[in-house]
Motif scaffolding. Structure first.
Motif, mmCIF file in Angstrom:
data_model
loop_
_atom_site.group_PDB
_atom_site.id
_atom_site.type_symbol
_atom_site.label_atom_id
_atom_site.label_comp_id
_atom_site.label_asym_id
_atom_site.label_seq_id
_atom_site.Cartn_x
_atom_site.Cartn_y
_atom_site.Cartn_z
ATOM 1 N N ASP A 5 10.455 -0.996 30.386
ATOM 2 C CA ASP A 5 10.859 -0.328 31.855
ATOM 3 C C ASP A 5 9.533 -0.114 32.850
ATOM 4 O O ASP A 5 8.397 0.380 32.431
ATOM 5 N N PRO A 6 9.245 -1.224 34.015
ATOM 6 C CA PRO A 6 8.080 -0.544 34.653
ATOM 7 C C PRO A 6 7.431 0.854 34.999
ATOM 8 O O PRO A 6 8.364 1.837 35.839
ATOM 9 N N PRO A 7 6.883 1.724 35.467
ATOM 10 C CA PRO A 7 6.142 2.724 35.400
ATOM 11 C C PRO A 7 6.659 2.990 36.677
ATOM 12 O O PRO A 7 6.704 2.702 37.529
ATOM 13 N N GLU A 8 7.614 4.453 36.935
ATOM 14 C CA GLU A 8 8.140 4.415 38.321
ATOM 15 C C GLU A 8 6.545 4.857 39.306
ATOM 16 O O GLU A 8 5.455 5.112 38.833
ATOM 17 N N SER A 9 7.402 4.788 40.674
ATOM 18 C CA SER A 9 5.797 4.636 41.667
ATOM 19 C C SER A 9 7.289 4.995 42.872
ATOM 20 O O SER A 9 8.257 4.672 43.134
ATOM 21 N N LEU A 10 6.434 5.375 43.974
ATOM 22 C CA LEU A 10 7.051 6.146 45.402
ATOM 23 C C LEU A 10 6.406 4.487 46.316
ATOM 24 O O LEU A 10 7.244 4.541 47.339
ATOM 25 N N ASP A 11 5.748 3.732 46.108
ATOM 26 C CA ASP A 11 5.410 2.738 46.139
ATOM 27 C C ASP A 11 6.672 1.517 46.032
ATOM 28 O O ASP A 11 6.959 1.667 45.103
ATOM 29 N N PRO A 12 7.430 0.938 47.221
ATOM 30 C CA PRO A 12 8.622 -0.057 47.304
ATOM 31 C C PRO A 12 8.452 -1.113 46.333
ATOM 32 O O PRO A 12 7.383 -1.471 45.922
ATOM 33 N N SER A 13 9.088 -1.290 45.163
ATOM 34 C CA SER A 13 9.674 -2.548 44.870
ATOM 35 C C SER A 13 9.298 -4.181 45.576
ATOM 36 O O SER A 13 8.935 -4.802 44.329
#
Length: 486
Positions: A5-13
């Motif tokens: 899974d891609p690392p979580e981020s607060l930028d939009p997917s």
């Protein structure tokens, strides 16, 4: 083997999806402002909406689309109303479309304005310099952008206390001050001044409230007598506060006479110009604040007559060293360097309480560039002309009564059909104001002058026109007549 899974981020997917939503939000926002006249000035919030606004925080993502939909349903339809052309409550600016864009850009850059070497600090410094030009302060004086008039007055009075206490208040506390420090202001002074005096440890009873004349301006002769009395009683007069327009009636104290008195008596002269300092921009009315340029410190609110979106105010202090000495504290983790990010001399955290500070300067900077100071001055003059227009409308109606001289942009009046006590008139006008708000027609506020409750229209609105004033008068008459029938 499955991909991690891609690392979580607060930028939009999906940047494109967010970009599309943001463009829609801007279009909706501009539509809201462009057609504000078509909606009620204010309306009550339904209980069902209030209930939804008191729910628990979501633990899982709802997404930007859902969050924006909730904003459209729960927030946007129930504004305070100060963007509406018939909003005259309290003393508030309207905000402008481009300044809202500037607020967005400030959030994009998102600097901490406490200090450091970056362009945003220079923007704030330039805005402060422009405020000095407006007031007439020398270039070497100091200043700071703050949230509003309350904090600006607090900062100015904190500097005054420390500079005139005779002891190191920061090291020893107010208990070490040998004689009680006394501050003077008229009975019309804003309540935030008393809160500042209390918060500074001086006590509310150390604020001496001076009588006013028939125009609600400070009685300078009475002030001089009070200063003499306090000195004779062993107290230490140290500060006089002049009003550049008062909150109740818009009257401005004789600032030149106060400056003379403070110079003669060696007192700190602070001008609370949260409401009226920007009169200095108005060609026909700048004479009202003559003497403000001689003050030791001045408060001015930019989210009032300059219509900067909340929050935006400024405090100016003539003595830069006294200002910095009142607040500067530089631990190792905030030490300045000769080079790099921590270099530079613009550390605004050394001139106020806050280390973490938002980039409120950008919306001021961009608004002044968009419109120029002279346009703001012309709009101030127009608001004052509108106040006198409303004054004449009130005088022309037998059932309406003017309750204070119209000095600037505030009109205080009441519905008075005659033959009633002040007590009964107070009851009628109080209910009248509530019904006026609930109707959505207009939103003045109220005040009490000499035990008489009155409607108070503070015309600080660049969207107001003459027809709006006629609508207000007609609505007051109609609602008043309805109350009499009841």
């Amino acid at each position: 083997m499955t991909a991690p899974d891609p690392p979580e981020s607060l930028d939009p997917s999906d940047w494109d999806a967010l970009r599309k939503l943001a463009h829609r939000a801007i279009d909706d926002g501009f539509d809201h402002l462009q057609h504000v006249r078509d909606r009620p000035t204010w309306r009550p919030i339904p209980e069902s909406v209030v209930a939804r606004l008191h729910g628990s925080a979501p633990r899982s993502p709802q997404g930007a689309e859902a969050a924006y939909r909730d904003f459209q349903e729960l927030v946007l339809p129930y504004p305070m109303g100060n963007t509406h052309p018939r909003f005259w409550a309290w003393f508030m600016g309207n905000g402008t479309p481009f300044a809202a864009v500037a607020d967005f850009l400030a959030a994009v850059v998102n600097p901490n304005m406490g200090g450091g070497n970056h362009a945003a600090n220079h923007v704030e410094a330039q805005v402060v310099d422009w405020c000095k030009e407006i007031v007439g302060f020398p270039p070497e004086s100091s200043g700071l952008l703050v949230s509003g008039g309350s904090m600006a007055n607090f900062v100015g009075l904190a500097v005054a206390r420390n500079a005139r206490a005779g002891v190191d208040v920061r090291a020893q506390g107010v208990a070490a001050i040998p004689r009680r420090l006394i501050t003077y202001a008229s009975v019309e002074v804003h309540s935030c001044v008393q809160k500042a005096i209390e918060s500074l440890g001086l006590g509310a009873t150390s604020l001496r409230k001076v009588p006013v004349n028939g125009a609600y301006e400070i009685d300078v002769a009475a002030l001089a007598r009070m200063v003499d009395e306090d000195r004779a009683a062993g107290r230490q007069p140290f500060c006089v506060i002049g009003n550049a327009a008062t909150i109740n009636t818009g009257s401005t104290d004789d600032l030149a006479a106060l400056a003379d008195l403070c110079q003669r008596e060696h007192l700190w002269f602070h001008v609370d110009g949260a409401i009226g300092a920007l009169l200095a921009l108005a060609p026909a009315h700048r004479h009202l604040v003559r003497g403000m340029e001689r003050a030791d410190s001045v408060t001015l609110d930019l989210h009032k007559w300059m219509h900067i979106p909340f929050e935006a105010a400024c405090v100016l202090v003539r003595d830069r060293k006294a200002h910095r000495d009142a607040f500067a504290l530089t631990p190792e983790y905030l030490e300045h360097t000769e080079r790099g990010l921590a270099s530079g001399s613009l550390w605004f955290s050394e001139y106020g309480l806050q280390l973490s500070r938002g980039f409120r300067a950008l919306k001021v900077w961009m608004s002044i560039k968009e419109h120029g100071l002279d346009r703001f001055g012309r709009l101030i003059d127009r608001n004052i002309a509108q106040a006198h227009e409303l004054e004449e409308l009130v005088r022309g109606e037998p059932q309406l009564e003017l309750l204070a001289p119209v000095q600037t942009n505030i009109v205080c009046f009441r519905f008075n059909p005659g033959g009633m006590t002040d007590e009964r008139l107070n009851e009628i006008n109080e209910e009248l104001l509530i019904r006026l708000h609930e109707s959505g027609i207009a939103a003045p506020s109220y005040t009490t002058l000499g035990d008489r409750y009155c409607l108070r229209a503070a015309i600080t609105n660049f969207r107001t026109n003459s027809d709006d004033l006629k609508v207000l008068v007609a609505a007051v008459k109609e609602i008043g007549a309805s109350l009499l029938r009841e």
